[in-house]
Design a protein around this motif. Structure first.
Motif, PDB file in Angstrom:
ATOM      1  N   TRP A 127       0.741  -1.190  -0.257  1.00  0.00           N
ATOM      2  CA  TRP A 127      -0.113   0.132  -0.083  1.00  0.00           C
ATOM      3  C   TRP A 127       0.784   1.186   0.110  1.00  0.00           C
ATOM      4  CZ3 TRP A 127      -4.653  -0.117   4.089  1.00  0.00           C
ATOM      5  CH2 TRP A 127      -5.240   1.868   4.091  1.00  0.00           C
ATOM      6  N   LYS A 128       1.093   1.572  -1.913  1.00  0.00           N
ATOM      7  CA  LYS A 128       2.105   2.915  -1.329  1.00  0.00           C
ATOM      8  C   LYS A 128       2.484   4.125  -0.635  1.00  0.00           C
ATOM      9  CE  LYS A 128       4.293   0.555  -4.431  1.00  0.00           C
ATOM     10  NZ  LYS A 128       5.361  -0.340  -3.128  1.00  0.00           N
ATOM     11  N   SER A 129       0.936   4.637  -0.464  1.00  0.00           N
ATOM     12  CA  SER A 129       0.302   5.252   0.536  1.00  0.00           C
ATOM     13  C   SER A 129       0.590   6.076   1.572  1.00  0.00           C
ATOM     14  CB  SER A 129      -1.349   6.335   0.102  1.00  0.00           C
ATOM     15  OG  SER A 129      -1.134   6.177  -1.113  1.00  0.00           O
ATOM     16  N   LEU A 130      -0.092   4.542   1.848  1.00  0.00           N
ATOM     17  CA  LEU A 130       0.114   3.908   3.251  1.00  0.00           C
ATOM     18  C   LEU A 130       1.687   3.860   4.421  1.00  0.00           C
ATOM     19  CD1 LEU A 130      -1.007   3.979   6.522  1.00  0.00           C
ATOM     20  CD2 LEU A 130      -1.065   1.546   6.073  1.00  0.00           C
ATOM     21  N   GLU A 131       2.590   3.461   3.370  1.00  0.00           N
ATOM     22  CA  GLU A 131       4.729   3.402   3.132  1.00  0.00           C
ATOM     23  C   GLU A 131       4.995   4.339   2.994  1.00  0.00           C
ATOM     24  OE1 GLU A 131       5.313   0.773   0.043  1.00  0.00           O
ATOM     25  OE2 GLU A 131       4.611  -1.241   1.265  1.00  0.00           O
ATOM     26  N   ARG A 132       4.269   5.626   2.602  1.00  0.00           N
ATOM     27  CA  ARG A 132       5.472   7.037   2.728  1.00  0.00           C
ATOM     28  C   ARG A 132       4.573   8.022   3.990  1.00  0.00           C
ATOM     29  NH1 ARG A 132       3.442  10.122  -2.886  1.00  0.00           N
ATOM     30  NH2 ARG A 132       4.585  11.795  -1.835  1.00  0.00           N
ATOM     31  N   VAL A 133       3.446   7.599   4.506  1.00  0.00           N
ATOM     32  CA  VAL A 133       3.224   8.139   5.448  1.00  0.00           C
ATOM     33  C   VAL A 133       4.083   7.152   6.717  1.00  0.00           C
ATOM     34  CG1 VAL A 133       1.128   8.312   6.936  1.00  0.00           C
ATOM     35  CG2 VAL A 133       0.409   8.773   4.663  1.00  0.00           C
ATOM     36  N   LYS A 134       3.599   6.677   6.599  1.00  0.00           N
ATOM     37  CA  LYS A 134       5.126   5.802   7.870  1.00  0.00           C
ATOM     38  C   LYS A 134       6.409   5.947   7.726  1.00  0.00           C
ATOM     39  CE  LYS A 134       6.767   0.921   9.511  1.00  0.00           C
ATOM     40  NZ  LYS A 134       6.575  -0.051   8.369  1.00  0.00           N
ATOM     41  N   ALA A 135       6.837   6.179   6.499  1.00  0.00           N
ATOM     42  CA  ALA A 135       7.939   6.436   6.319  1.00  0.00           C
ATOM     43  C   ALA A 135       7.979   8.353   6.894  1.00  0.00           C
ATOM     44  CB  ALA A 135       8.697   7.025   4.872  1.00  0.00           C
ATOM     45  N   TRP A 136       7.140   9.131   6.713  1.00  0.00           N
ATOM     46  CA  TRP A 136       7.261  10.708   7.047  1.00  0.00           C
ATOM     47  C   TRP A 136       6.855  10.287   8.390  1.00  0.00           C
ATOM     48  CZ3 TRP A 136       2.954  11.445   2.816  1.00  0.00           C
ATOM     49  CH2 TRP A 136       4.126  12.207   1.321  1.00  0.00           C
ATOM     50  N   LEU A 137       6.442   8.731   9.275  1.00  0.00           N
ATOM     51  CA  LEU A 137       6.031   9.014  10.468  1.00  0.00           C
ATOM     52  C   LEU A 137       7.076   9.280  11.181  1.00  0.00           C
ATOM     53  CD1 LEU A 137       2.185   9.361  10.642  1.00  0.00           C
ATOM     54  CD2 LEU A 137       3.081  11.165  11.262  1.00  0.00           C
ATOM     55  N   PHE A 138       7.310   8.061  10.805  1.00  0.00           N
ATOM     56  CA  PHE A 138       8.566   7.069  11.773  1.00  0.00           C
ATOM     57  C   PHE A 138      10.023   7.071  11.412  1.00  0.00           C
ATOM     58  CE2 PHE A 138       3.747   5.436  12.439  1.00  0.00           C
ATOM     59  CZ  PHE A 138       3.465   5.819  13.837  1.00  0.00           C
ATOM     60  N   ASP A 139      10.892   7.769  10.111  1.00  0.00           N
ATOM     61  CA  ASP A 139      11.671   7.649   9.489  1.00  0.00           C
ATOM     62  C   ASP A 139      12.649   8.899   9.766  1.00  0.00           C
ATOM     63  OD1 ASP A 139      11.085   4.664   9.170  1.00  0.00           O
ATOM     64  OD2 ASP A 139      10.900   4.674   7.308  1.00  0.00           O
ATOM     65  N   SER A 140      11.857   9.612   9.899  1.00  0.00           N
ATOM     66  CA  SER A 140      11.952  10.836  10.136  1.00  0.00           C
ATOM     67  C   SER A 140      13.225  11.392  11.237  1.00  0.00           C
ATOM     68  CB  SER A 140      11.074  12.485  10.399  1.00  0.00           C
ATOM     69  OG  SER A 140      10.388  12.044  10.701  1.00  0.00           O
TER      70      SER A 140
END
Length: 140
Positions: A127-140
């Motif tokens: 799920w590309k959109s959710l993967e992007r949101v996950k990266a923004w929230l937790f990989d920053s």
């Protein structure tokens, strides 16, 4: 006898946790939202179910209501951000930033959002959109 809104909501959550398909739960959460229009958690759940079933426009409408009713709910912010990404709407960053602030302050909210994202990626792999949101929230 008609179930109370709370009982219906709780039953929907339990059925979701038990692995029931989102498609079958949408009518139940729509009923909860219709009967209790100011319950942000019901709108948040409905938005999530719409996202899982590839209905981003309906998800956006439900998430918008959830955010309006409870701007401090990071899951509602995640849902609206994902729906916006999937419908190519502008303004995603604002919702991501608010969600980041909320999950930074309250660790229980962080854990809950993280679990929900993992659940979403399990139910809807790649799920590309959710993967992007996950990266923004937790990989920053």
């Amino acid at each position: 006898m008609t179930q109370t809104v709370e009982a219906l909501f709780d039953e929907g959550i339990e059925r979701y946790k038990a692995g029931e398909a989102p498609e079958t739960l949408i009518p139940m959460f729509k009923e909860v939202c219709d009967r209790s229009r100011k319950t942000s958690s019901a709108w948040t759940c409905l938005a999530w179910l719409y996202l899982l079933t590839d209905k981003p426009t309906l998800a956006y409408d439900a998430a918008q209501k959830a955010v309006k009713l409870n701007p401090q709910d990071p899951q509602a912010r995640v849902n609206i951000a994902v729906a916006m990404l999937e419908t190519s709407k502008k303004g995603v960053r604002e919702h991501i930033e608010v969600a980041q602030q909320l999950i930074m302050v309250v660790s229980e909210l962080r854990d809950e959002v993280q679990q929900n994202i993992e659940d979403g990626l399990t139910r809807k792999p790649n799920w590309k959109s959710l993967e992007r949101v996950k990266a923004w929230l937790f990989d920053s």
